[in-house]
Design a protein around this motif. Structure first.
Motif, PDB file in Angstrom:
ATOM      1  N   ASN A 140      13.580  50.857  32.128  1.00 27.24           N
ATOM      2  CA  ASN A 140      14.368  51.262  30.971  1.00 27.24           C
ATOM      3  C   ASN A 140      13.728  50.709  29.699  1.00 27.24           C
ATOM      4  O   ASN A 140      13.471  49.501  29.596  1.00 27.24           O
ATOM      5  CB  ASN A 140      15.797  50.748  31.097  1.00 27.24           C
ATOM      6  CG  ASN A 140      16.712  51.333  30.044  1.00 27.24           C
ATOM      7  OD1 ASN A 140      16.561  51.062  28.856  1.00 27.24           O
ATOM      8  ND2 ASN A 140      17.678  52.128  30.484  1.00 27.24           N
ATOM      9  N   ASP A 142      14.893  50.148  26.760  1.00 32.48           N
ATOM     10  CA  ASP A 142      15.750  49.335  25.908  1.00 32.48           C
ATOM     11  C   ASP A 142      15.849  47.886  26.356  1.00 32.48           C
ATOM     12  O   ASP A 142      15.904  46.973  25.521  1.00 32.48           O
ATOM     13  CB  ASP A 142      17.152  49.947  25.830  1.00 32.48           C
ATOM     14  CG  ASP A 142      17.141  51.321  25.184  1.00 32.48           C
ATOM     15  OD1 ASP A 142      16.305  51.533  24.279  1.00 32.48           O
ATOM     16  OD2 ASP A 142      17.953  52.177  25.593  1.00 32.48           O
ATOM     17  N   PHE A 143      15.873  47.657  27.675  1.00 34.43           N
ATOM     18  CA  PHE A 143      15.991  46.273  28.142  1.00 34.43           C
ATOM     19  C   PHE A 143      15.104  45.984  29.353  1.00 34.43           C
ATOM     20  O   PHE A 143      15.263  44.949  29.995  1.00 34.43           O
ATOM     21  CB  PHE A 143      17.451  45.952  28.507  1.00 34.43           C
ATOM     22  CG  PHE A 143      18.094  46.944  29.420  1.00 34.43           C
ATOM     23  CD1 PHE A 143      17.886  46.898  30.786  1.00 34.43           C
ATOM     24  CD2 PHE A 143      18.904  47.941  28.909  1.00 34.43           C
ATOM     25  CE1 PHE A 143      18.482  47.817  31.627  1.00 34.43           C
ATOM     26  CE2 PHE A 143      19.518  48.861  29.739  1.00 34.43           C
ATOM     27  CZ  PHE A 143      19.309  48.806  31.108  1.00 34.43           C
ATOM     28  N   SER A 147      10.722  46.501  26.705  1.00 32.59           N
ATOM     29  CA  SER A 147      11.410  45.592  25.793  1.00 32.59           C
ATOM     30  C   SER A 147      10.909  44.169  25.938  1.00 32.59           C
ATOM     31  O   SER A 147      10.730  43.456  24.931  1.00 32.59           O
ATOM     32  CB  SER A 147      12.919  45.651  26.053  1.00 32.59           C
ATOM     33  OG  SER A 147      13.614  44.740  25.242  1.00 32.59           O
ATOM     34  N   ASN A 160       7.401  54.054  29.188  1.00 30.05           N
ATOM     35  CA  ASN A 160       8.687  54.702  29.417  1.00 30.05           C
ATOM     36  C   ASN A 160       8.486  55.937  30.293  1.00 30.05           C
ATOM     37  O   ASN A 160       8.706  57.067  29.861  1.00 30.05           O
ATOM     38  CB  ASN A 160       9.320  55.077  28.078  1.00 30.05           C
ATOM     39  CG  ASN A 160      10.719  55.622  28.240  1.00 30.05           C
ATOM     40  OD1 ASN A 160      11.360  55.430  29.267  1.00 30.05           O
ATOM     41  ND2 ASN A 160      11.206  56.314  27.216  1.00 30.05           N
TER      42      ASN A 160
END
Length: 305
Positions: A140, A142-143, A147, A160
């Motif tokens: 993911n 985002d986290f 990230s 991604n």
């Protein structure tokens, strides 16, 4: 006076071959009936009804090859076949290479071998759903991994794969390799441990390097191990479903569709049994294509040898 030698020796008739290990054969009857009725009967039923126009319920209104023509005219099915081919080729190559490399390293009698073997095999104990969800979080943006790397200061780092139609199958491949490589590694390690130590000694005496010994001597001797590993990998590839549903659910769009998901969707959600039966029959054909060469290599080759 009758001599002992004149008495004819008593002959014991052997029971017919049918009655050899009779109790074991009786015990296997339930399994044989289950295989014949459930597997063979279910397979025949599926193939027969793939030539009908069954919708929500099976019906015997014959439509010939209409379901197959509709199947191969579907973009979704074509995409799923291409995805499975890409995933399958990459999975076979990388699984064999990584598994054999890990097995060869463990075969060198390294320290903490048992711990490493357990760590490598542990992912295989997890279900594909758990594996898919775990790697969905890891990938993911985002986290997950992207990230974390950006938090270290590499702001331009981009990773991604699950949200890119061109790379989503490679994101699935990472999760599949993580889970399945450990089992193949253990099979390879068992094969390596079965190699006679004298072969290594002879190779060292002849001055043959380690890598060359593996390529020219050890790997050819492990042919049955590689064939078994290929069959296991191929069977897992064809029935690929849980991992896709848990990780991407076929997305983005339909870019990660696979045949097993196509079958489930049409049989239970679209309520088009005829189309689902046709797709599952094509999957059966692919399994047969795999099993025939394996059976020939395993059994036909031995007779010739």
């Amino acid at each position: 006076m009758t001599l002992v030698s004149d008495i004819p020796a008593q002959t014991h008739k052997r029971p017919p071959r049918l009655f050899h290990n009779l109790m074991a054969k009786i015990a296997s009857i339930p399994m044989i009936l289950t295989a014949v009725v459930v597997f063979l009967g279910g397979t025949t039923w599926t193939v027969v009804y793939s030539f009908t126009g069954s919708r929500m319920l099976p019906r015997t209104n014959w439509v010939g090859l209409d379901q197959y023509e509709r199947l191969w005219a579907s973009d979704r099915w074509i995409i799923s076949i291409k995805n499975l081919a890409l995933y399958g080729v990459c999975s076979m190559i990388f699984t064999l290479v990584v598994a054999f490399t890990l097995a060869a390293l463990l075969d060198r009698k390294i320290r903490f071998e048992g711990a490493f073997r357990t760590i490598f095999l542990y992912p295989f104990a997890l279900s594909f759903v758990v594996t898919g969800l775990a790697w969905q979080w890891i990938l993911n943006p985002d986290f997950g991994l992207q990230s974390v790397v950006r938090s270290w200061g590499w702001e331009s780092f981009t990773f991604n794969p699950l949200n890119d139609p061109d790379t989503v199958m490679f994101g699935l491949l990472i999760a599949g390799l993580w889970q399945g490589t450990g089992l193949i590694m253990c099979i390879m390690l068992a094969g390596l441990r079965g190699i006679d130590e004298d072969i290594w000694k002879a190779a060292r005496v002849d001055g043959i390097g380690t890598i060359k010994t593996y390529l020219l001597v050890i790997i050819p001797m492990m042919r049955p191990v590689f064939i078994t590993s290929l069959v296991l990998i191929a069977s897992g590839i064809i029935k690929l479903y849980d991992l896709v549903v848990a990780q991407t659910n076929g997305g983005p769009g339909i870019s990660s569709e696979v045949p097993a998901k196509y079958v489930i969707e049409y049989m239970f959600r679209a309520q088009n049994l005829g189309q689902g039966f046709a797709a599952s029959t094509m999957m059966l054909v692919s399994v047969v294509i795999i099993l025939i060469p394996w059976a020939y290599l395993e059994f036909g080759g031995r007779k010739n040898g």
